[in-house]
Design an enzyme around this catalytic site. Structure first.
Site, PDB file in Angstrom:
ATOM      1  N   TYR A 116       0.852  -1.203   0.000  1.00 35.90           N
ATOM      2  CA  TYR A 116       0.000   0.000   0.000  1.00 35.90           C
ATOM      3  C   TYR A 116       0.886   1.252   0.000  1.00 35.90           C
ATOM      4  O   TYR A 116       1.102   1.874   1.056  1.00 35.90           O
ATOM      5  CB  TYR A 116      -0.899   0.010   1.235  1.00 35.90           C
ATOM      6  CG  TYR A 116      -1.741  -1.243   1.418  1.00 35.90           C
ATOM      7  CD1 TYR A 116      -2.689  -1.621   0.468  1.00 35.90           C
ATOM      8  CD2 TYR A 116      -1.589  -2.040   2.555  1.00 35.90           C
ATOM      9  CE1 TYR A 116      -3.469  -2.752   0.644  1.00 35.90           C
ATOM     10  CE2 TYR A 116      -2.366  -3.180   2.741  1.00 35.90           C
ATOM     11  CZ  TYR A 116      -3.304  -3.530   1.781  1.00 35.90           C
ATOM     12  OH  TYR A 116      -4.070  -4.644   1.966  1.00 35.90           O
ATOM     13  N   TRP A 164      -3.622   6.252   2.934  1.00 33.62           N
ATOM     14  CA  TRP A 164      -5.023   5.813   3.071  1.00 33.62           C
ATOM     15  C   TRP A 164      -5.671   6.568   4.224  1.00 33.62           C
ATOM     16  O   TRP A 164      -5.016   6.853   5.238  1.00 33.62           O
ATOM     17  CB  TRP A 164      -5.083   4.310   3.366  1.00 33.62           C
ATOM     18  CG  TRP A 164      -5.401   3.469   2.175  1.00 33.62           C
ATOM     19  CD1 TRP A 164      -6.612   2.933   1.858  1.00 33.62           C
ATOM     20  CD2 TRP A 164      -4.500   3.048   1.141  1.00 33.62           C
ATOM     21  NE1 TRP A 164      -6.520   2.208   0.698  1.00 33.62           N
ATOM     22  CE2 TRP A 164      -5.246   2.262   0.227  1.00 33.62           C
ATOM     23  CE3 TRP A 164      -3.149   3.260   0.883  1.00 33.62           C
ATOM     24  CZ2 TRP A 164      -4.681   1.689  -0.905  1.00 33.62           C
ATOM     25  CZ3 TRP A 164      -2.587   2.698  -0.241  1.00 33.62           C
ATOM     26  CH2 TRP A 164      -3.352   1.921  -1.129  1.00 33.62           C
ATOM     27  N   TRP A 168      -8.389   5.953   6.610  1.00 30.85           N
ATOM     28  CA  TRP A 168      -8.508   5.535   8.010  1.00 30.85           C
ATOM     29  C   TRP A 168      -7.202   4.983   8.556  1.00 30.85           C
ATOM     30  O   TRP A 168      -6.958   5.032   9.752  1.00 30.85           O
ATOM     31  CB  TRP A 168      -9.732   4.670   8.276  1.00 30.85           C
ATOM     32  CG  TRP A 168      -9.748   3.220   7.898  1.00 30.85           C
ATOM     33  CD1 TRP A 168      -9.007   2.603   6.946  1.00 30.85           C
ATOM     34  CD2 TRP A 168     -10.573   2.202   8.501  1.00 30.85           C
ATOM     35  NE1 TRP A 168      -9.329   1.265   6.889  1.00 30.85           N
ATOM     36  CE2 TRP A 168     -10.288   0.994   7.842  1.00 30.85           C
ATOM     37  CE3 TRP A 168     -11.526   2.183   9.508  1.00 30.85           C
ATOM     38  CZ2 TRP A 168     -10.925  -0.211   8.162  1.00 30.85           C
ATOM     39  CZ3 TRP A 168     -12.157   0.992   9.821  1.00 30.85           C
ATOM     40  CH2 TRP A 168     -11.864  -0.181   9.163  1.00 30.85           C
ATOM     41  N   ASP A 169      -6.306   4.509   7.663  1.00 34.02           N
ATOM     42  CA  ASP A 169      -4.984   4.073   8.138  1.00 34.02           C
ATOM     43  C   ASP A 169      -4.248   5.245   8.785  1.00 34.02           C
ATOM     44  O   ASP A 169      -3.652   5.111   9.859  1.00 34.02           O
ATOM     45  CB  ASP A 169      -4.127   3.531   6.983  1.00 34.02           C
ATOM     46  CG  ASP A 169      -4.742   2.307   6.330  1.00 34.02           C
ATOM     47  OD1 ASP A 169      -5.828   2.436   5.732  1.00 34.02           O
ATOM     48  OD2 ASP A 169      -4.146   1.215   6.412  1.00 34.02           O
ATOM     49  N   GLY A 192     -13.873  -0.288   4.506  1.00 31.64           N
ATOM     50  CA  GLY A 192     -12.610  -0.617   5.165  1.00 31.64           C
ATOM     51  C   GLY A 192     -12.456  -2.120   5.371  1.00 31.64           C
ATOM     52  O   GLY A 192     -11.362  -2.617   5.569  1.00 31.64           O
ATOM     53  N   ASP A 231     -13.108  -4.670   3.157  1.00 28.16           N
ATOM     54  CA  ASP A 231     -13.461  -4.863   1.753  1.00 28.16           C
ATOM     55  C   ASP A 231     -13.991  -6.241   1.385  1.00 28.16           C
ATOM     56  O   ASP A 231     -14.834  -6.380   0.534  1.00 28.16           O
ATOM     57  CB  ASP A 231     -12.231  -4.637   0.866  1.00 28.16           C
ATOM     58  CG  ASP A 231     -11.358  -3.520   1.363  1.00 28.16           C
ATOM     59  OD1 ASP A 231     -11.821  -2.721   2.179  1.00 28.16           O
ATOM     60  OD2 ASP A 231     -10.214  -3.447   0.918  1.00 28.16           O
ATOM     61  N   TYR A 282      -8.542 -12.691   3.947  1.00 29.14           N
ATOM     62  CA  TYR A 282      -8.780 -11.276   4.191  1.00 29.14           C
ATOM     63  C   TYR A 282     -10.210 -10.964   4.675  1.00 29.14           C
ATOM     64  O   TYR A 282     -11.183 -11.197   3.937  1.00 29.14           O
ATOM     65  CB  TYR A 282      -8.576 -10.699   2.791  1.00 29.14           C
ATOM     66  CG  TYR A 282      -8.310  -9.260   2.606  1.00 29.14           C
ATOM     67  CD1 TYR A 282      -7.261  -8.637   3.232  1.00 29.14           C
ATOM     68  CD2 TYR A 282      -9.107  -8.536   1.720  1.00 29.14           C
ATOM     69  CE1 TYR A 282      -7.007  -7.317   2.963  1.00 29.14           C
ATOM     70  CE2 TYR A 282      -8.850  -7.214   1.454  1.00 29.14           C
ATOM     71  CZ  TYR A 282      -7.797  -6.609   2.095  1.00 29.14           C
ATOM     72  OH  TYR A 282      -7.548  -5.305   1.832  1.00 29.14           O
ATOM     73  N   TRP A 283     -10.350 -10.495   5.883  1.00 30.76           N
ATOM     74  CA  TRP A 283     -11.622 -10.053   6.473  1.00 30.76           C
ATOM     75  C   TRP A 283     -12.696 -11.147   6.589  1.00 30.76           C
ATOM     76  O   TRP A 283     -13.848 -10.857   6.831  1.00 30.76           O
ATOM     77  CB  TRP A 283     -12.237  -8.862   5.709  1.00 30.76           C
ATOM     78  CG  TRP A 283     -11.410  -7.604   5.720  1.00 30.76           C
ATOM     79  CD1 TRP A 283     -10.895  -6.959   4.629  1.00 30.76           C
ATOM     80  CD2 TRP A 283     -11.018  -6.816   6.845  1.00 30.76           C
ATOM     81  NE1 TRP A 283     -10.199  -5.836   5.017  1.00 30.76           N
ATOM     82  CE2 TRP A 283     -10.261  -5.715   6.373  1.00 30.76           C
ATOM     83  CE3 TRP A 283     -11.225  -6.921   8.232  1.00 30.76           C
ATOM     84  CZ2 TRP A 283      -9.713  -4.747   7.203  1.00 30.76           C
ATOM     85  CZ3 TRP A 283     -10.679  -5.943   9.060  1.00 30.76           C
ATOM     86  CH2 TRP A 283      -9.943  -4.875   8.549  1.00 30.76           C
ATOM     87  N   GLU A 305      -0.499  -7.647   8.979  1.00 33.28           N
ATOM     88  CA  GLU A 305      -1.772  -7.005   8.646  1.00 33.28           C
ATOM     89  C   GLU A 305      -2.919  -7.760   9.322  1.00 33.28           C
ATOM     90  O   GLU A 305      -3.825  -7.163   9.879  1.00 33.28           O
ATOM     91  CB  GLU A 305      -1.921  -7.004   7.118  1.00 33.28           C
ATOM     92  CG  GLU A 305      -3.011  -6.118   6.577  1.00 33.28           C
ATOM     93  CD  GLU A 305      -3.071  -6.175   5.046  1.00 33.28           C
ATOM     94  OE1 GLU A 305      -2.293  -6.941   4.429  1.00 33.28           O
ATOM     95  OE2 GLU A 305      -3.914  -5.462   4.455  1.00 33.28           O
TER      96      GLU A 305
END
Ligand code: 9WN
Length: 437
Positions: A38, A42, A44-45, A172, A174, A365-366, A409
């Site tokens: 990244y 960004w 919110w980062d 956020g 995703d 992821y998520w 992450e």
């Protein structure tokens, strides 16, 4: 023995390592989320970074926010990415967004055309704890107010007290299972043409699939064709969601904005109106009294989204859950080993999807891995409702994970293995915040 040779305590080592990650990712005026995956700023980062730095690098925290606000649009929107010169090294780059199609985009800064959860206001509120920052807060306040007005006006056209998001990237989270039903209904006749960069760096099993990416890009292209006009997007987009996490953060951000307004001697009636409407909508629209959890709402189909994920707890962070709702969330879901509590499948708190969700995947992821930011929201929410033991247990797990695995992450809730990119800024920054108390 000279002072230099005194070994650092594990706590001091963790802090030093977190600061090392942040300074390695610091490009001068802002902090990249990670060294290569990244490579831009960004939204919110940067807010999470500023929350961590506000603990004892408050000057640098202010710079992070000033830098993010360089990308603010004329209508108030704070974009989800502010690109470093041209946007090389990441897909989508700045050209794909072509934000100059909108009369509201800034002239001299390249940005994306959508937003992210408004953690920036929470970050400025954290900075405001230091009285030396008064002039910075005075400077930031009108920018934040304009952003909140944009959100409440453009993203809540019917004045319900809930704003909509128009892209999974705005959430956020995703790749959350919550978006799958909508995405599966998006029948693309032509596959958009583009080339991904992310899966060159991270194993595909840990990242969204190509089919998901096609839909992300389709929605980007649609927003661009609508010239980023919210009413046009409202009329045309298949993805219009009142997201529990986004709205919880907005509520907390409204509350922070109100507290800063009081400090600055500014009027607060507008924020109080937003918050009253929103409290009612959380209660009447988002709470599912049968399943006893909060659900996102799909405005296009006119139905709640049925996936049980970590978002169900986020109204605790906002402080909008009533006593009965809070008790159910903790008793029926957080303490339940079939959902979020530890058992032989997941030893590390807290998975991002319930284990009984059939999309649960400890690697993707998520869709199951532990993230430091979602744990942080939950910790702060549980503290708010005086569930001290639960909050402390999650805080310890989070710190133990980053201490033993590094600032990844995301993490496997079963093994604690680190996934995605290493040296991830918000994992480091929120560690600083969690260490402080
Ligand atoms: C798309 C930067 C961002 C985070 C998001 C996270 C991930 C981007 C991506 O990385 O999203 O915005 O390429 O997957 O999901 O929360 O802000 O760290």
């Amino acid at each position: 023995m000279s002072q230099d040779l005194v070994p650092l305590s594990p706590q001091a080592t963790l802090i030093a390592n977190a600061l090392r990650v942040l300074s390695a990712n610091d490009v001068g005026s802002y902090t990249r989320p990670s060294p290569s995956l990244y490579p831009h700023q960004w939204n919110w980062d940067s807010a999470f970074v500023a929350i961590g730095l506000a603990r004892d690098r408050v000057e640098r925290a202010q710079l992070e926010i000033r830098s993010l606000l360089r990308g603010q649009w004329r209508n108030g929107m704070v974009p989800h990415i502010v690109y470093d010169s041209g946007g090389a090294g990441y897909f989508p780059d700045a050209a794909r967004w072509e934000v100059s199609l909108s009369p509201d985009s800034p002239n001299d800064v390249s940005t994306s055309g959508i937003t992210q959860p408004p953690m920036i206001t929470v970050a400025v509120h954290a900075i405001a704890r230091d009285p030396q920052t008064h002039s910075f807060v005075r400077w930031a306040f009108p920018h934040l107010l304009q952003y909140h007005r944009w959100l409440h006006r453009e993203r809540d056209p019917e004045g319900e007290g809930l704003v909509f998001i128009c892209h999974p990237w705005e959430s956020g989270l995703d790749n959350s299972p919550r978006w799958l039903d909508i995405m599966s209904r998006m029948m693309l006749t032509v596959r958009p043409s583009y080339e991904r960069e992310d899966n060159r760096q991270v194993a595909l099993g840990q990242r969204p699939t190509d089919e998901d990416y096609d839909r992300f890009v389709y929605l980007l292209d649609l927003a661009r064709e609508a010239r980023y006009d919210s009413s046009e997007i409202w009329a045309r987009s298949p993805f219009l969601v009142q997201d529990v996490l986004f709205n919880s953060i907005l509520y907390r951000a409204d509350e922070c904005l109100k507290e800063m307004a009081v400090q600055l001697g500014e009027p607060i009636a507008e924020m109080e109106r937003w918050m009253a409407l929103s409290r009612r909508a959380f209660r009447d629209k988002l709470w599912d009294s049968k399943a006893e959890l909060y659900r996102d709402y799909d405005l296009r189909s006119g139905r709640p989204i049925l996936e049980n994920t970590i978002s169900i707890f986020m109204p605790l962070y906002a402080g909008v859950a009533g006593e009965r709702e809070t008790e159910s969330l903790v008793e029926r879901h957080l303490r339940n080993p079939a959902e979020y509590a530890a058992d032989n499948r997941t030893q590390w708190l807290v998975p991002t999807a319930s284990k009984d969700n059939h999309h649960f995947d400890p690697v993707a992821y998520w869709r199951g891995p532990v993230w430091v930011n979602t744990n942080w929201f939950l910790i702060r929410g549980l503290e708010r409702y005086h569930y001290w033991q639960e909050a402390e247990k999650i805080r310890r797990d989070t710190l133990a994970l980053v201490e033993r695995t590094g600032f990844f992450e995301y993490f496997d809730p079963g093994t604690g293995a680190g996934y995605g990119t290493g040296s991830f800024s918000w994992s480091a920054a929120l560690t600083l915040d969690l260490q402080a108390h």
